[in-house]
Motif scaffolding. Sequence first.
Motif, PDB file in Angstrom:
ATOM      1  N   LEU A 169      31.792 -37.437  42.626  1.00 34.62           N
ATOM      2  CA  LEU A 169      30.951 -38.283  41.779  1.00 34.62           C
ATOM      3  C   LEU A 169      29.569 -37.671  41.603  1.00 34.62           C
ATOM      4  CD1 LEU A 169      30.229 -40.950  40.314  1.00 34.62           C
ATOM      5  CD2 LEU A 169      29.648 -41.897  42.568  1.00 34.62           C
ATOM      6  N   CYS A 170      29.004 -37.186  42.687  1.00 37.14           N
ATOM      7  CA  CYS A 170      27.664 -36.587  42.616  1.00 37.14           C
ATOM      8  C   CYS A 170      27.678 -35.338  41.740  1.00 37.14           C
ATOM      9  CB  CYS A 170      27.175 -36.255  44.023  1.00 37.14           C
ATOM     10  SG  CYS A 170      26.864 -37.706  45.059  1.00 37.14           S
ATOM     11  N   THR A 171      28.695 -34.500  41.902  1.00 37.21           N
ATOM     12  CA  THR A 171      28.773 -33.272  41.095  1.00 37.21           C
ATOM     13  C   THR A 171      28.906 -33.596  39.617  1.00 37.21           C
ATOM     14  OG1 THR A 171      29.793 -32.081  42.946  1.00 37.21           O
ATOM     15  CG2 THR A 171      30.044 -31.138  40.751  1.00 37.21           C
ATOM     16  N   HIS A 172      29.790 -34.563  39.264  1.00 39.24           N
ATOM     17  CA  HIS A 172      29.987 -34.944  37.867  1.00 39.24           C
ATOM     18  C   HIS A 172      28.727 -35.566  37.286  1.00 39.24           C
ATOM     19  CE1 HIS A 172      31.205 -37.665  34.568  1.00 39.24           C
ATOM     20  NE2 HIS A 172      32.074 -36.697  34.280  1.00 39.24           N
ATOM     21  N   SER A 173      28.088 -36.451  38.034  1.00 40.06           N
ATOM     22  CA  SER A 173      26.887 -37.112  37.526  1.00 40.06           C
ATOM     23  C   SER A 173      25.738 -36.137  37.367  1.00 40.06           C
ATOM     24  CB  SER A 173      26.471 -38.242  38.473  1.00 40.06           C
ATOM     25  OG  SER A 173      27.492 -39.221  38.574  1.00 40.06           O
ATOM     26  N   ALA A 174      25.616 -35.195  38.304  1.00 38.88           N
ATOM     27  CA  ALA A 174      24.538 -34.216  38.211  1.00 38.88           C
ATOM     28  C   ALA A 174      24.684 -33.362  36.968  1.00 38.88           C
ATOM     29  CB  ALA A 174      24.522 -33.340  39.459  1.00 38.88           C
ATOM     30  N   ARG A 175      25.933 -33.116  36.552  1.00 39.77           N
ATOM     31  CA  ARG A 175      26.171 -32.252  35.403  1.00 39.77           C
ATOM     32  C   ARG A 175      26.069 -33.003  34.081  1.00 39.77           C
ATOM     33  NH1 ARG A 175      30.850 -30.655  36.841  1.00 39.77           N
ATOM     34  NH2 ARG A 175      30.152 -28.808  38.004  1.00 39.77           N
ATOM     35  N   ASN A 176      26.364 -34.299  34.067  1.00 42.13           N
ATOM     36  CA  ASN A 176      26.519 -35.011  32.799  1.00 42.13           C
ATOM     37  C   ASN A 176      25.589 -36.205  32.618  1.00 42.13           C
ATOM     38  OD1 ASN A 176      29.099 -33.600  31.772  1.00 42.13           O
ATOM     39  ND2 ASN A 176      29.714 -34.285  33.806  1.00 42.13           N
TER      40      ASN A 176
END
Length: 580
Positions: free
Chosen positions: A405-412
């Motif tokens: 979740l953190c990786t996806h949110s950080a990117r998008n």
Amino acid sequence: MANPVLEAEPDANAQNSEESDPDDWSREINGMTVEFLDGGVVDEESPNFGCTNSGVFREKVVCWYNKPIRTAWLHWGGKGEETAKAVSGCFGTGIYKVMGKEVKCDSPALIDNAWLVRIFGFPSCASKQQILQDIPRVLRPKRMSLDELSYTSNLPSNNGDIELLLEYRAGDVMFFEPVTHPAFADDDRYGVIADFNTAEDAMRALQLNGSTLEFYPEGTLTVEPVYAAWIKVPSRAWNAAAWDADSQGDYRELLRQVSITEYPLASEGCRLVVIEGLAREKVVAAKKTLEAILHGEVVEENDTAIWIPFSEDNGRLSQSVRELQGIVVIRDARMCQLRLVGDLSQRMEAKTRLIKIANESKRLSSHNCDQTPQGADCVICLTEAEDPVQTSCGHIYCRGCLQDLCTHSARNEEKGIQCRGPRDNDATCNFAFPLVELSRHLPAPKLEAILETAFDAYVSRHPLQMRFCPTPDCGHVYQVSADRPKDGQSAPTHPCARCLVSVCTWCHIPAHTGATCDEQQDMMTGGYRALARAKMELDIRDCPRCRTLIEKNGGCNPYPVRKREHGSIGLDQFFYPELA
């Protein structure tokens, strides 16, 4: 350029002269001037610790001019044609050399019933024996004559003329000295280094490349930029790195390619290390090598970095390395790592002791002690949470799901990393996790990667404010020029502190010296080529004074252009110069 020696002050409580001897406190080890480390020390990493503080200099140039050369005439008799051709061919192909260097050679010529061969371009200090050394005795000429030197070699006077030229045409020269470092030396040329007050003055000096020299009319001045990078490193880490023989092999190799100068900053407890060279790639490689040496070795057990928090240390970390000579332990709280700088054998012993302390405290960097209820479902995968984590808003996640979740949110996402758990009114929680909470739930390397992803995404979403350096694999960020350059001007350039490439902050390409931003854009898009084709097809010319495009579509040829705008240029002469 010699490295300045760090003056370390001896301990005021020293009891005997042997302990207070400065040689026991400051010495040179493997080419690095260091302070003596009387045992291991532990340092808390601060913003100035490590190699995070770095930059570039652009104020220096190096000026070259050829050393005086001589010309020799080799004389054979009237029957020496074949011998002269053989010797000339050997000099021309580099088989024969003068003082180990290839020289230029003319074809044999018959003059006054004698065959002559002219060789030139060899150092003025070459003697007759050195000139003839490679020629076999049976092929040597009957006699040899030497011409005068190409110019009189008076170094102080010649260098003074160059300094005056630089000050008159470029700007105030703050520092001026002959080239002495092997990384800059050239056997065939004299060199001087000029340090200007501003980068703009140095850029003007570069435009003097190819200028004629008053004391050597047949020669020209070569002006090249000196690429320079600097890093600031704590003195104790620098001192410890000098004890690492493996690292010093790399360091000594650097000294053959670039100039590395150390400046002690006693008030900050740091060293300013300046790396200079003529090749940008070598300076960048030297900077990376030096940073790797000073970064140290990460203490790991089973490929996992160990971590001993300050709150659980109780002084055991310092006690464990106190008697190990020449060791610095860097406590990197940001990455939850311990790093070792110093002698290899001492590092191995320190590593064993630190792992033992970490195991006793049960605090490996990958271990977390969250008090989370067991058996609850993850709000992402809706199954029983594996390695559960409970956030401050009360929702449960698998640790892996939270990382994804953190990786996806950080990117998008632009609003930060928000909770995806449900609320009582069937809405999404959307609680923005603070950085402190993420640091509790995520391993330090994973959190660091997520922060880097978030930063990269932010830069990509704001191209009008900042961009990445166009050099591949550089990753440095620069600020975009706010306003479009005016006609005939270029945008400011940004010297990248990582790859040392100057970038145009409007065109976002390496700096285009000699062309404005508009001209560079036209050349990149093909606009200049299209305009040139159209001018040729329509017989359009540029005014030789104001560069205005002029098309002749009628009228009589002798009609002159108005003098106050273009001078007395007749169109018949302008469009038909062959009739002039």
